[in-house]
Design a protein around this motif. Structure first.
Motif, mmCIF file in Angstrom:
data_model
loop_
_atom_site.group_PDB
_atom_site.id
_atom_site.type_symbol
_atom_site.label_atom_id
_atom_site.label_comp_id
_atom_site.label_asym_id
_atom_site.label_seq_id
_atom_site.Cartn_x
_atom_site.Cartn_y
_atom_site.Cartn_z
ATOM 1 N N TYR A 8 0.726 -1.325 -0.037
ATOM 2 C CA TYR A 8 -0.089 -0.003 -0.044
ATOM 3 C C TYR A 8 0.765 1.239 -0.049
ATOM 4 N N LEU A 11 0.455 3.533 -3.131
ATOM 5 C CA LEU A 11 -0.939 4.313 -3.164
ATOM 6 C C LEU A 11 -0.728 5.640 -2.300
ATOM 7 N N LYS A 78 -9.745 -1.794 -6.952
ATOM 8 C CA LYS A 78 -8.666 -1.082 -6.016
ATOM 9 C C LYS A 78 -9.012 -0.383 -4.934
ATOM 10 N N TYR A 82 -8.548 -0.550 -1.305
ATOM 11 C CA TYR A 82 -7.588 0.423 -0.500
ATOM 12 C C TYR A 82 -8.597 0.847 0.689
#
Length: 104
Positions: A8, A11, A78, A82
């Motif tokens: 992560y 991101l 996604k 997330y």
């Protein structure tokens, strides 16, 4: 936690920019042509390309060519993943990292 923190990081790095946050907000309304994003944000095409590269590399945004323009939209799978990661990260859980034995 069932997630790998490292997956992560890209991101979170991509979201750590005001322009990219604005782009995500715009794309939350649906697919947009690069020309529409350029118009709203008053940025150059190379600058937009840089930001979109960051957002597509972390797979939060998908791109497709339509004639001479690129069209962008949020990758819904996604987005859901997330959201689940952040929800679990910020919630109390039995298998929390704070309950692990610390070495060192």
């Amino acid at each position: 936690m069932k997630y790998s923190y490292s997956e992560y990081v890209p991101l979170l790095k991509a979201l750590a920019d005001e322009t990219r946050l604005k782009i995500i907000d715009m794309l939350s309304c649906g697919e947009l042509c690069a020309c529409n994003i350029l118009e709203k944000l008053n940025i150059t095409q190379p600058t937009l390309s840089y930001h979109m590269k960051m957002l597509t590399q972390c797979e939060l945004v998908s791109a497709r060519k339509d004639g001479i323009w690129m069209k962008y939209k949020l990758n819904e799978a996604k987005v859901i993943a997330y959201k689940q990661f952040v929800e679990e990260l910020l919630s109390h859980k039995e298998d929390c990292i704070c309950k692990e034995k610390w070495e060192g």
